[in-house]
Design a protein around this motif. Structure first.
Motif, PDB file in Angstrom:
ATOM      1  N   THR A 127       0.856  -1.184   0.000  1.00 21.56           N
ATOM      2  CA  THR A 127       0.000   0.000   0.000  1.00 21.56           C
ATOM      3  C   THR A 127       0.892   1.235   0.000  1.00 21.56           C
ATOM      4  O   THR A 127       1.915   1.267   0.690  1.00 21.56           O
ATOM      5  N   PHE A 128       0.510   2.240  -0.773  1.00 21.80           N
ATOM      6  CA  PHE A 128       1.280   3.478  -0.864  1.00 21.80           C
ATOM      7  C   PHE A 128       0.520   4.605  -0.163  1.00 21.80           C
ATOM      8  O   PHE A 128      -0.672   4.805  -0.409  1.00 21.80           O
ATOM      9  N   LEU A 129       1.217   5.316   0.706  1.00 24.54           N
ATOM     10  CA  LEU A 129       0.635   6.399   1.495  1.00 24.54           C
ATOM     11  C   LEU A 129       1.384   7.695   1.214  1.00 24.54           C
ATOM     12  O   LEU A 129       2.616   7.726   1.264  1.00 24.54           O
ATOM     13  N   SER A 130       0.649   8.759   0.927  1.00 23.38           N
ATOM     14  CA  SER A 130       1.268  10.059   0.683  1.00 23.38           C
ATOM     15  C   SER A 130       0.757  11.088   1.683  1.00 23.38           C
ATOM     16  O   SER A 130      -0.438  11.135   1.978  1.00 23.38           O
ATOM     17  N   ILE A 131       1.679  11.907   2.214  1.00 19.26           N
ATOM     18  CA  ILE A 131       1.262  13.005   3.091  1.00 19.26           C
ATOM     19  C   ILE A 131       1.541  14.354   2.432  1.00 19.26           C
ATOM     20  O   ILE A 131       1.587  15.378   3.099  1.00 19.26           O
ATOM     21  N   ALA A 132       1.712  14.345   1.110  1.00 20.51           N
ATOM     22  CA  ALA A 132       1.990  15.581   0.373  1.00 20.51           C
ATOM     23  C   ALA A 132       0.699  16.309   0.039  1.00 20.51           C
ATOM     24  O   ALA A 132      -0.251  15.706  -0.459  1.00 20.51           O
ATOM     25  N   ALA A 133       0.662  17.595   0.301  1.00 21.22           N
ATOM     26  CA  ALA A 133      -0.523  18.392  -0.007  1.00 21.22           C
ATOM     27  C   ALA A 133      -0.671  18.557  -1.511  1.00 21.22           C
ATOM     28  O   ALA A 133       0.307  18.736  -2.239  1.00 21.22           O
ATOM     29  N   GLY A 134      -1.909  18.466  -1.987  1.00 24.80           N
ATOM     30  CA  GLY A 134      -2.211  18.800  -3.370  1.00 24.80           C
ATOM     31  C   GLY A 134      -1.903  17.740  -4.408  1.00 24.80           C
ATOM     32  O   GLY A 134      -2.213  17.940  -5.584  1.00 24.80           O
ATOM     33  N   THR A 135      -1.291  16.630  -4.042  1.00 30.53           N
ATOM     34  CA  THR A 135      -0.983  15.584  -5.016  1.00 30.53           C
ATOM     35  C   THR A 135      -2.087  14.535  -4.973  1.00 30.53           C
ATOM     36  O   THR A 135      -2.215  13.809  -3.986  1.00 30.53           O
ATOM     37  N   PRO A 136      -2.914  14.445  -6.019  1.00 33.10           N
ATOM     38  CA  PRO A 136      -4.070  13.542  -5.999  1.00 33.10           C
ATOM     39  C   PRO A 136      -3.679  12.076  -6.135  1.00 33.10           C
ATOM     40  O   PRO A 136      -2.579  11.737  -6.606  1.00 33.10           O
ATOM     41  N   ILE A 137      -4.586  11.207  -5.750  1.00 30.24           N
ATOM     42  CA  ILE A 137      -4.384   9.768  -5.857  1.00 30.24           C
ATOM     43  C   ILE A 137      -4.094   9.377  -7.307  1.00 30.24           C
ATOM     44  O   ILE A 137      -3.275   8.485  -7.573  1.00 30.24           O
ATOM     45  N   ALA A 138      -4.745  10.060  -8.252  1.00 27.48           N
ATOM     46  CA  ALA A 138      -4.564   9.744  -9.673  1.00 27.48           C
ATOM     47  C   ALA A 138      -3.107   9.842 -10.115  1.00 27.48           C
ATOM     48  O   ALA A 138      -2.665   9.113 -11.007  1.00 27.48           O
ATOM     49  N   THR A 139      -2.348  10.722  -9.499  1.00 28.66           N
ATOM     50  CA  THR A 139      -0.933  10.869  -9.853  1.00 28.66           C
ATOM     51  C   THR A 139      -0.162   9.588  -9.537  1.00 28.66           C
ATOM     52  O   THR A 139       0.664   9.128 -10.333  1.00 28.66           O
ATOM     53  N   PHE A 140      -0.438   9.003  -8.396  1.00 24.95           N
ATOM     54  CA  PHE A 140       0.250   7.772  -7.996  1.00 24.95           C
ATOM     55  C   PHE A 140      -0.197   6.602  -8.871  1.00 24.95           C
ATOM     56  O   PHE A 140       0.617   5.750  -9.247  1.00 24.95           O
ATOM     57  N   GLU A 141      -1.481   6.566  -9.218  1.00 24.25           N
ATOM     58  CA  GLU A 141      -1.993   5.505 -10.089  1.00 24.25           C
ATOM     59  C   GLU A 141      -1.403   5.622 -11.488  1.00 24.25           C
ATOM     60  O   GLU A 141      -1.139   4.615 -12.153  1.00 24.25           O
ATOM     61  N   GLU A 142      -1.187   6.858 -11.922  1.00 24.78           N
ATOM     62  CA  GLU A 142      -0.589   7.084 -13.243  1.00 24.78           C
ATOM     63  C   GLU A 142       0.832   6.539 -13.301  1.00 24.78           C
ATOM     64  O   GLU A 142       1.253   5.949 -14.306  1.00 24.78           O
ATOM     65  N   ILE A 143       1.580   6.706 -12.210  1.00 32.18           N
ATOM     66  CA  ILE A 143       2.986   6.293 -12.187  1.00 32.18           C
ATOM     67  C   ILE A 143       3.145   4.816 -11.834  1.00 32.18           C
ATOM     68  O   ILE A 143       3.958   4.108 -12.438  1.00 32.18           O
ATOM     69  N   LEU A 144       2.347   4.353 -10.867  1.00 33.74           N
ATOM     70  CA  LEU A 144       2.526   3.004 -10.334  1.00 33.74           C
ATOM     71  C   LEU A 144       1.544   1.974 -10.877  1.00 33.74           C
ATOM     72  O   LEU A 144       1.740   0.774 -10.708  1.00 33.74           O
ATOM     73  N   GLY A 145       0.481   2.449 -11.500  1.00 34.10           N
ATOM     74  CA  GLY A 145      -0.535   1.531 -12.001  1.00 34.10           C
ATOM     75  C   GLY A 145      -1.638   1.295 -10.982  1.00 34.10           C
ATOM     76  O   GLY A 145      -1.852   2.104 -10.075  1.00 34.10           O
ATOM     77  N   ALA A 146      -2.341   0.177 -11.124  1.00 32.26           N
ATOM     78  CA  ALA A 146      -3.472  -0.150 -10.249  1.00 32.26           C
ATOM     79  C   ALA A 146      -2.957  -0.708  -8.925  1.00 32.26           C
ATOM     80  O   ALA A 146      -2.799  -1.922  -8.752  1.00 32.26           O
ATOM     81  N   VAL A 147      -2.653   0.187  -7.991  1.00 32.77           N
ATOM     82  CA  VAL A 147      -2.124  -0.203  -6.682  1.00 32.77           C
ATOM     83  C   VAL A 147      -2.949   0.466  -5.580  1.00 32.77           C
ATOM     84  O   VAL A 147      -3.618   1.473  -5.819  1.00 32.77           O
ATOM     85  N   PRO A 148      -2.922  -0.077  -4.367  1.00 36.87           N
ATOM     86  CA  PRO A 148      -3.621   0.561  -3.245  1.00 36.87           C
ATOM     87  C   PRO A 148      -2.933   1.870  -2.857  1.00 36.87           C
ATOM     88  O   PRO A 148      -1.719   1.883  -2.616  1.00 36.87           O
ATOM     89  N   VAL A 149      -3.700   2.956  -2.816  1.00 36.33           N
ATOM     90  CA  VAL A 149      -3.133   4.269  -2.488  1.00 36.33           C
ATOM     91  C   VAL A 149      -3.996   4.953  -1.433  1.00 36.33           C
ATOM     92  O   VAL A 149      -5.229   4.991  -1.550  1.00 36.33           O
ATOM     93  N   ILE A 150      -3.346   5.496  -0.425  1.00 35.51           N
ATOM     94  CA  ILE A 150      -4.008   6.307   0.592  1.00 35.51           C
ATOM     95  C   ILE A 150      -3.358   7.681   0.591  1.00 35.51           C
ATOM     96  O   ILE A 150      -2.127   7.793   0.590  1.00 35.51           O
ATOM     97  N   ARG A 151      -4.184   8.689   0.576  1.00 35.83           N
ATOM     98  CA  ARG A 151      -3.693  10.063   0.665  1.00 35.83           C
ATOM     99  C   ARG A 151      -4.039  10.601   2.047  1.00 35.83           C
ATOM    100  O   ARG A 151      -5.153  10.420   2.533  1.00 35.83           O
ATOM    101  N   CYS A 152      -3.081  11.262   2.684  1.00 31.09           N
ATOM    102  CA  CYS A 152      -3.288  11.766   4.044  1.00 31.09           C
ATOM    103  C   CYS A 152      -2.899  13.231   4.137  1.00 31.09           C
ATOM    104  O   CYS A 152      -1.880  13.644   3.578  1.00 31.09           O
TER     105      CYS A 152
END
Length: 270
Positions: free
Chosen positions: A93-118
């Motif tokens: 699972t990938f977790l981001s605490i960066a402001a303003g970076t949407p989940i779609a950005t991580f899916e674009e780079i990593l593909g279909a993976v579990p992502v949590i934004r905090c």
């Protein structure tokens, strides 16, 4: 069963959260891997007992982390995330605490993976933070619980279902500490103008805000009821509140400020 966590970036917020995980016992030092190019920041992570390397390429080849958390600035997020494609197999699972970076950005780079934004806020550095999360559909309940447990070492944790609400979260709790700090500045200045020595005015302002917030958090009563209990008819508090609450003056100002922050958050996320 142990869970391995990779922390990408160990600046002030990343370090504060790592410290909370280890001190609370939610994570064993040997299960934490920190990737931090800055030598001084990397060393202080190592001093906590965690593994620390300068780049993602230096991580052990057989590592299978439960979680990768990104605690880097939004400007370098894309470049950093690309270095973790090796873990994009659905098990991490990938977790981001960066402001303003949407989940779609991580899916674009990593593909279909579990992502949590905090969205955390700065009081997380002393375990008094407010962390709000939103997850994509691939995040399991077990992963939600694990991440929630880690985050709770830094304060209170809440979740929203709609990622669009993260702009409001940013405006209220992400930026909110600055509003409170400014109120302390304003109350200090008012006390000094009323004749108090600066040091005394500052102490009164800080401790009053701290005490009132603690009482509101620990009391079972609504803040409005607590306010009424302090306010005697025709007393000093009533005189002050007539200024702050007249024509909803303070409420309207705060609403306007939060809306300005929310709109700016939307702009930064584009």
């Amino acid at each position: 069963m142990t869970s391995t966590v990779i922390l990408a970036g160990c600046g002030n917020m990343g370090y504060a959260m790592l410290s909370g995980w280890l001190k609370s016992g939610r994570l064993a030092p040997g299960d934490a891997w920190v990737v931090e190019p800055n030598e001084a920041l990397r060393q202080r992570a190592a001093d906590l007992g965690s593994h620390a390397v300068a780049e993602s390429a230096a991580l052990p080849s057989g590592l299978s982390p439960t979680l990768v958390m990104f605690a880097v600035k939004p400007q370098v997020m894309r470049e950093v995330v690309a270095g973790y494609k090796a873990f994009a197999d659905g098990r991490t699972t990938f977790l981001s605490i960066a402001a303003g970076t949407p989940i779609a950005t991580f899916e674009e780079i990593l593909g279909a993976v579990p992502v949590i934004r905090c969205m955390p806020n700065t009081p997380a550095a002393i375990g008094k933070g407010m962390m709000v999360t939103v997850a994509n559909r691939l995040v399991t309940e077990a992963a939600r619980d694990f991440v929630g447990g880690l985050l709770s070492a830094s304060g209170e944790v809440a979740a929203v279902d709609d990622e669009a609400l993260m702009d409001a979260v940013t405006a209220v709790s992400g930026s909110g500490p600055a509003y409170v700090f400014h109120f302390i500045e304003a109350l200090t200045a008012a006390g000094e103008k009323a004749g108090l020595p600066l040091d005394t005015a500052r102490l009164l302002a800080m401790q009053t805000v701290h005490g009132a917030a603690s009482l509101a958090a620990e009391s079972r009563q609504e803040p409005g009821m607590l306010r009424q209990q302090v306010t005697s008819p025709n007393g000093t508090t009533a005189a002050a509140l007539a200024v702050l609450m007249g024509d909803d003056r303070l409420k309207n100002l705060v609403v306007e400020a939060v809306e300005a922050a929310r709109l700016r958050s939307i702009e930064l996320g584009k």
